[in-house]
Every structure is written in structure tokens, then in C-alpha cells.
Write a protein that holds these residues in place. Sequence first.
Motif, PDB file in Angstrom:
ATOM      1  N   CYS A 103      -5.934   9.087 -19.503  1.00 20.01           N
ATOM      2  CA  CYS A 103      -6.510   9.754 -18.333  1.00 20.01           C
ATOM      3  C   CYS A 103      -7.082  11.135 -18.589  1.00 20.01           C
ATOM      4  N   CYS A 141     -10.849  12.446 -19.014  1.00 16.22           N
ATOM      5  CA  CYS A 141     -11.697  12.752 -17.852  1.00 16.22           C
ATOM      6  C   CYS A 141     -11.020  13.732 -16.907  1.00 16.22           C
ATOM      7  N   HIS A 142      -9.680  13.577 -16.736  1.00 10.01           N
ATOM      8  CA  HIS A 142      -9.026  14.323 -15.658  1.00 10.01           C
ATOM      9  C   HIS A 142      -8.471  15.675 -16.061  1.00 10.01           C
TER      10      HIS A 142
HETATM   11  C1  HEC Z   1     -13.663   7.687 -17.916  1.00 13.30           C
HETATM   12  C2  HEC Z   1     -13.187   8.744 -17.020  1.00 13.30           C
HETATM   13  C3  HEC Z   1     -11.897   8.517 -16.264  1.00 13.30           C
HETATM   14  C4  HEC Z   1     -10.684   8.109 -16.780  1.00 13.30           C
HETATM   15  C5  HEC Z   1     -10.331   7.737 -18.212  1.00 13.30           C
HETATM   16  C6  HEC Z   1      -9.750   8.129 -15.667  1.00 13.30           C
HETATM   17  N1  HEC Z   1     -10.399   8.517 -14.532  1.00 13.30           N
HETATM   18 FE1  HEC Z   1      -9.531   8.750 -12.688  1.00 13.30          FE
HETATM   19  N2  HEC Z   1     -11.368   9.162 -11.897  1.00 13.30           N
HETATM   20  C7  HEC Z   1     -12.552   9.258 -12.598  1.00 13.30           C
HETATM   21  C8  HEC Z   1     -13.632   9.445 -11.664  1.00 13.30           C
HETATM   22  C9  HEC Z   1     -15.116   9.569 -12.045  1.00 13.30           C
HETATM   23  C10 HEC Z   1     -13.073   9.444 -10.358  1.00 13.30           C
HETATM   24  C11 HEC Z   1     -13.796   9.537  -9.011  1.00 13.30           C
HETATM   25  C12 HEC Z   1     -14.472   8.207  -8.703  1.00 13.30           C
HETATM   26  C13 HEC Z   1     -13.519   7.076  -8.401  1.00 13.30           C
HETATM   27  O1  HEC Z   1     -12.516   7.275  -7.734  1.00 13.30           O
HETATM   28  O2  HEC Z   1     -13.774   5.960  -8.851  1.00 13.30           O
HETATM   29  C14 HEC Z   1     -11.630   9.291 -10.551  1.00 13.30           C
HETATM   30  C15 HEC Z   1     -10.722   9.296  -9.530  1.00 13.30           C
HETATM   31  C16 HEC Z   1      -9.325   9.265  -9.693  1.00 13.30           C
HETATM   32  C17 HEC Z   1      -8.372   9.441  -8.629  1.00 13.30           C
HETATM   33  C18 HEC Z   1      -8.671   9.649  -7.168  1.00 13.30           C
HETATM   34  C19 HEC Z   1      -8.863  11.113  -6.807  1.00 13.30           C
HETATM   35  C20 HEC Z   1      -9.584  11.287  -5.501  1.00 13.30           C
HETATM   36  O3  HEC Z   1     -10.793  11.427  -5.551  1.00 13.30           O
HETATM   37  O4  HEC Z   1      -8.934  11.287  -4.450  1.00 13.30           O
HETATM   38  C21 HEC Z   1      -7.125   9.344  -9.204  1.00 13.30           C
HETATM   39  C22 HEC Z   1      -5.790   9.485  -8.504  1.00 13.30           C
HETATM   40  C23 HEC Z   1      -7.333   9.090 -10.604  1.00 13.30           C
HETATM   41  N3  HEC Z   1      -8.673   9.048 -10.869  1.00 13.30           N
HETATM   42  C24 HEC Z   1      -6.324   8.880 -11.512  1.00 13.30           C
HETATM   43  C25 HEC Z   1      -6.532   8.493 -12.818  1.00 13.30           C
HETATM   44  C26 HEC Z   1      -5.471   8.115 -13.723  1.00 13.30           C
HETATM   45  C27 HEC Z   1      -3.984   8.087 -13.365  1.00 13.30           C
HETATM   46  C28 HEC Z   1      -6.062   7.793 -14.905  1.00 13.30           C
HETATM   47  C29 HEC Z   1      -5.380   7.283 -16.144  1.00 13.30           C
HETATM   48  C30 HEC Z   1      -4.505   6.136 -16.002  1.00 13.30           C
HETATM   49  C31 HEC Z   1      -7.489   7.986 -14.756  1.00 13.30           C
HETATM   50  N4  HEC Z   1      -7.736   8.396 -13.484  1.00 13.30           N
HETATM   51  C32 HEC Z   1      -8.416   7.801 -15.776  1.00 13.30           C
HETATM   52  C33 HEC Z   1     -12.690   9.190 -13.964  1.00 13.30           C
HETATM   53  C34 HEC Z   1     -11.707   8.757 -14.849  1.00 13.30           C
END
Ligand code: HEC
Length: 218
Positions: free
Chosen positions: A36, A39-40
Motif C-alpha cells: 500500500c 501509493c498511500h
Molecule cells: C497503485 C496505487 C495504490 C495502491 C497500491 C493502494 N491504493 Fe488505496 N487508493 C489508491 C487510489 C488512487 C485511491 C482513490 C481511488 C479509489 O478509491 O479507487 C485509493 C483509495 C483508498 C482508500 C479510500 C480512501 C477514501 O478516499 O476515502 C483506502 C482506505 C485505501 N485506498 C486503502 C488502501 C490499502 C489498505 C492498500 C493496500 C492494501 C491500498 N490502498 C493500496 C491507490 C492505491
Amino acid sequence: MKLISLAILFCIITFTNTFAQVDYASQIQPIFSANCTGCHGGTSGVTLNSYSAVMNSTGAQYGIKIVSPGNAALSPLVEKIKANPSKGGRMPQGGSLSSEQITLIETWINEGANSVPTSIEDDAKTPLTFALDGNYPNPFNPTTTIRFSMSNSATVLLQVYSIRGNLVLTKNAQFGSGSNQIPVDLHGLASGTYLYTLTAHSPSFGIQRVNGKMLLIK
Ligand code: HEC
């Protein structure tokens, strides 16, 4: 008989839960770091590179904290790692976590989303010494007291077996450091040798076991 089996089952379940508490640093953060944090570091309001960052993240789309301690079902973090979240795509974007990893994250949140498993913080640095001091009186009829000492507080399970290997008594409780006692009452059981095992459990030192023997003479 049914009641006794239920009681034993209950002890085992309570015992297992005490032991199984999820540890954030060794079990949860590694999942975020591997899947995660690429990106985060702020994407969509979410930063997942430390405990405090995770707890303070408010999702841009959900508009609430992504972790609701004690309630995995109400945590956007959990909804987003499962199939078909109500907002946006499944995380990690372009993949998915294993069902074991998802269960671990849910369990951690349902246990309170603590930074360290509760009530072991003080014990975490010292290794455990766990010593059996025998049972007194011995031989006995039908009550005796098992004494043991520990360097840390821990959950301790007592299991008493007949010489044929039948489990005749279990007790399970939290004990403090220092000298401790467990009273044992074997009324209604036949004279003879009984074997017992004390198992100390704590997330900070794992499992340690000591064995003893005692003689019931009527
Ligand atoms: C390749 C990039 C990427 C990765 C890797 C990734 N995310 Fe995300 N995440 C995003 C993006 C872009 C958004 C906003 C768009 C969406 O929600 O689809 C997001 C949105 C979220 C949100 C919602 C936040 C809101 O907008 O309210 C959460 C919670 C989240 N991610 C958790 C995680 C977790 C936990 C992991 C790992 C297991 C993870 N993400 C891995 C790109 C990523």
C-alpha cells in the motif's frame, strides 16, 4: 458430561483468544508496507506508513477515519480491501490481499486497533522465567495447592490428567509476576497418581510449559 465439555471448550476459546491478539508492528504494518505505501503517502487522504498515520487518515471519498477501532465492518480500510467497495476500486489498486491478510486486519481492528496488544506493554522487554514449586500437601485428599512462580504476568492454563491420560480438570486464569497458587480439588476421583501441565501464555514471550505429578490417596 456435555456441560463439562462445553466448559473445557470455553476455556480453550478464551485462552486462544488471549494468546492470539494481533500485533500491529509485526503483523499489520508489513502488509501495508508491502502492498500500500507505494501509493498511500497521502493518496486520497490515506497514509499507511506508520501506526499513527493509519489511525489519523481520513479518506477523501468516505469522509471519515479509515479505521474505526473495535468495528471492522464500519472501517473504510476494510471495505476497500474486500471485493466491490461502495466507493472507488478494490485495494491494493490492481490486485488484492490474501483472505488471511484480510482476516488479520479485521481481527486487529475488532480487537481495538491497538498499537501493541493490550496489557502486555510492561512485560514486553523481560523474558519469562516460569518455575513449578510443586503441590502441597502431596499426597493429598481431595484438595491440594499447586504453586509456581513467574517473572511476568501471563495467562496460565492448568490441565490435570489421570494416569490413563484422561483430562479430569482444567483451569485458566491471568496471574501476576512472583509466586502464585492454584487450588485443586479432585473429590469424586479415584486414588492414584495424577499428572498436570501448567502452560503460561503471553504475546510477549509465547508459550512455556511445566509438568508435575501428584498423588491422591483416600
Ligand atoms: C497503485 C496505487 C495504490 C495502491 C497500491 C493502494 N491504493 Fe488505496 N487508493 C489508491 C487510489 C488512487 C485511491 C482513490 C481511488 C479509489 O478509491 O479507487 C485509493 C483509495 C483508498 C482508500 C479510500 C480512501 C477514501 O478516499 O476515502 C483506502 C482506505 C485505501 N485506498 C486503502 C488502501 C490499502 C489498505 C492498500 C493496500 C492494501 C491500498 N490502498 C493500496 C491507490 C492505491
